[in-house]
Design a protein around this motif. Structure first.
Motif, PDB file in Angstrom:
ATOM      1  N   ILE A  47       0.659  -1.220  -0.127  1.00 53.01           N
ATOM      2  CA  ILE A  47      -0.060  -0.005   0.033  1.00 53.01           C
ATOM      3  C   ILE A  47       0.730   1.078   0.125  1.00 53.01           C
ATOM      4  O   ILE A  47       0.242   2.477  -0.409  1.00 53.01           O
ATOM      5  N   ARG A  48       2.204   1.296   0.102  1.00 54.16           N
ATOM      6  CA  ARG A  48       2.872   2.252   0.533  1.00 54.16           C
ATOM      7  C   ARG A  48       2.898   3.328  -0.701  1.00 54.16           C
ATOM      8  O   ARG A  48       2.930   4.493  -0.558  1.00 54.16           O
ATOM      9  N   CYS A  49       3.014   2.877  -2.053  1.00 53.31           N
ATOM     10  CA  CYS A  49       2.960   3.753  -3.139  1.00 53.31           C
ATOM     11  C   CYS A  49       1.471   4.690  -3.327  1.00 53.31           C
ATOM     12  O   CYS A  49       1.742   5.679  -3.276  1.00 53.31           O
ATOM     13  N   HIS A  50       0.616   4.115  -2.929  1.00 51.76           N
ATOM     14  CA  HIS A  50      -0.740   4.374  -2.960  1.00 51.76           C
ATOM     15  C   HIS A  50      -0.903   5.458  -1.882  1.00 51.76           C
ATOM     16  O   HIS A  50      -1.081   6.536  -1.907  1.00 51.76           O
ATOM     17  N   TYR A  51      -0.120   5.154  -0.803  1.00 51.11           N
ATOM     18  CA  TYR A  51      -0.151   5.897   0.605  1.00 51.11           C
ATOM     19  C   TYR A  51       0.445   7.257   0.459  1.00 51.11           C
ATOM     20  O   TYR A  51      -0.117   8.244   0.720  1.00 51.11           O
ATOM     21  N   VAL A  52       1.569   6.925  -0.115  1.00 51.76           N
ATOM     22  CA  VAL A  52       2.666   8.015  -0.276  1.00 51.76           C
ATOM     23  C   VAL A  52       1.769   9.158  -1.451  1.00 51.76           C
ATOM     24  O   VAL A  52       2.009  10.497  -1.266  1.00 51.76           O
ATOM     25  N   ALA A  53       1.508   8.614  -2.337  1.00 48.79           N
ATOM     26  CA  ALA A  53       0.822   9.446  -3.513  1.00 48.79           C
ATOM     27  C   ALA A  53      -0.312  10.207  -2.825  1.00 48.79           C
ATOM     28  O   ALA A  53      -0.606  11.374  -3.272  1.00 48.79           O
ATOM     29  N   ARG A  54      -1.078   9.452  -1.934  1.00 49.25           N
ATOM     30  CA  ARG A  54      -2.269  10.083  -1.472  1.00 49.25           C
ATOM     31  C   ARG A  54      -1.911  11.224  -0.447  1.00 49.25           C
ATOM     32  O   ARG A  54      -2.470  12.307  -0.516  1.00 49.25           O
ATOM     33  N   GLN A  55      -0.761  11.163   0.126  1.00 49.67           N
ATOM     34  CA  GLN A  55      -0.254  12.172   0.995  1.00 49.67           C
ATOM     35  C   GLN A  55       0.106  13.371   0.124  1.00 49.67           C
ATOM     36  O   GLN A  55      -0.201  14.368   0.581  1.00 49.67           O
ATOM     37  N   ILE A  56       0.890  13.046  -0.917  1.00 48.11           N
ATOM     38  CA  ILE A  56       1.239  14.189  -1.782  1.00 48.11           C
ATOM     39  C   ILE A  56      -0.009  15.003  -2.413  1.00 48.11           C
ATOM     40  O   ILE A  56       0.015  16.139  -2.531  1.00 48.11           O
ATOM     41  N   SER A  57      -0.843  14.128  -2.782  1.00 49.72           N
ATOM     42  CA  SER A  57      -2.143  14.604  -3.279  1.00 49.72           C
ATOM     43  C   SER A  57      -2.875  15.515  -2.432  1.00 49.72           C
ATOM     44  O   SER A  57      -3.374  16.786  -2.788  1.00 49.72           O
ATOM     45  N   VAL A  58      -2.912  15.113  -1.092  1.00 44.18           N
ATOM     46  CA  VAL A  58      -3.773  16.045  -0.059  1.00 44.18           C
ATOM     47  C   VAL A  58      -2.877  17.333   0.265  1.00 44.18           C
ATOM     48  O   VAL A  58      -3.438  18.286   0.230  1.00 44.18           O
ATOM     49  N   LYS A  59      -1.362  17.202   0.328  1.00 48.83           N
ATOM     50  CA  LYS A  59      -0.661  18.347   0.444  1.00 48.83           C
ATOM     51  C   LYS A  59      -0.783  19.196  -0.760  1.00 48.83           C
ATOM     52  O   LYS A  59      -0.729  20.491  -0.322  1.00 48.83           O
ATOM     53  N   ALA A  60      -0.725  18.879  -1.855  1.00 43.10           N
ATOM     54  CA  ALA A  60      -0.825  19.674  -2.907  1.00 43.10           C
ATOM     55  C   ALA A  60      -2.164  20.207  -2.898  1.00 43.10           C
ATOM     56  O   ALA A  60      -2.405  21.600  -3.524  1.00 43.10           O
ATOM     57  N   ALA A  61      -3.400  19.782  -2.625  1.00 39.56           N
ATOM     58  CA  ALA A  61      -4.781  20.233  -2.687  1.00 39.56           C
ATOM     59  C   ALA A  61      -4.793  21.246  -1.492  1.00 39.56           C
ATOM     60  O   ALA A  61      -5.603  22.237  -1.793  1.00 39.56           O
ATOM     61  N   TYR A  62      -4.187  21.093  -0.451  1.00 43.53           N
ATOM     62  CA  TYR A  62      -4.157  22.048   0.700  1.00 43.53           C
ATOM     63  C   TYR A  62      -3.018  23.038   0.706  1.00 43.53           C
ATOM     64  O   TYR A  62      -2.967  23.809   1.819  1.00 43.53           O
TER      65      TYR A  62
END
Length: 265
Positions: free
Chosen positions: A222-237
């Motif tokens: 799950i790590r690639c998805h998890y890290v990509a999701r963190q990056i997506s959240v940080k970009a969104a906010y």
């Protein structure tokens, strides 16, 4: 014993065919491995992905998008990561859960609070309280952080076994730009499906407010998805990363450079 020339040729031909088949199989295996460790490993990690290597993001059938200050950049997570600012942590002064609004509001106004929305999204064979289409009382799922099958049963002694994790922890967000968000934007961050995953309670407690440099899921799939999701959240906010955090994220994404960003739309 003598061997005829024709028999010898047939044996040579069969040998060449066998070697040709082995070479073809080897090429296929190498190609499959190359695909798996580039784009294929997490090709399903889009907005509606689910399964052992990803976690659900959004279900448009009954969820409504939460307003985000910025659009998530399309493309690879690596590219989006390079677009994030790199700074040190700001002081933790003034942080409280209340700074992100009341816990588990119905921010998307679909009639259900956020915790139950995420349980409904992430669990299989969901059971609701009698007469309700919101309050989840039971279900099961392949928990993403441990990779184990976990049962959820609502109750004073059992509910904590499944908790809702903020992918970008609110304490981490506070020290990396959330102090500059408006109260409404922080409320959205705390309730955005993009930033929420149903998780094993113990794993969630171990993570606490950790970022990618200090905590990653035990389940490596799950790590690639998890890290990509963190990056997506940080970009969104509009949140930043520390240098150590960026290095840790790049190390994870090196095994899946084709991993895409994701949105809750």
């Amino acid at each position: 014993m003598t061997v005829s020339w024709s028999a010898y040729r047939r044996a040579r031909r069969r040998s060449r065919q066998a070697w040709g088949l082995l070479v073809a199989v080897a090429i296929s295996v190498i190609a499959a491995l190359f695909w798996f460790f580039t784009a294929g490993q997490f090709a399903a990690a889009g907005p509606a992905a689910s399964g052992p290597t990803a976690a659900p993001v959004f279900d448009a059938a009954w969820m409504k998008p939460v307003a985000e200050p910025n659009p998530v950049p399309p493309g690879t997570a690596l590219s989006a990561l390079d677009g994030l600012a790199v700074k040190g942590r700001a002081p933790n002064t003034g942080y409280s859960r209340e700074a992100f609004g009341q816990a588990w509001l119905d921010v998307d106004r679909n009639g259900c609070d956020t915790r139950n929305d995420i349980l409904r999204r992430d669990l299989a064979d969901v059971v609701f309280t009698e007469g309700s289409t919101c309050k989840v009382t039971g279900g099961h799922f392949q928990e993403p952080y441990t990779g184990q099958v976990v049962e959820f049963r609502r109750g004073a002694e059992t509910s904590s076994a499944v908790q809702i994790d903020h992918v970008v922890a609110l304490g981490d967000a506070w020290q990396k730009g959330a102090q500059g968000l408006t109260p409404k934007e922080r409320q959205s961050l705390a309730n955005d499906p993009l930033n929420l995953i149903a998780a094993d309670g113990q794993a969630n407690q171990q993570k606490s407010a950790g970022d990618a440099a200090t905590w990653l899921p035990k389940n490596t799939a799950i790590r690639c998805h998890y890290v990509a999701r963190q990056i997506s959240v940080k970009a969104a906010y509009g949140l930043w990363v520390t240098a150590a955090e960026k290095d840790a994220m790049k190390q994870v994404l090196a095994s899946c450079p084709g991993q895409q960003t994701m949105t809750a739309r």
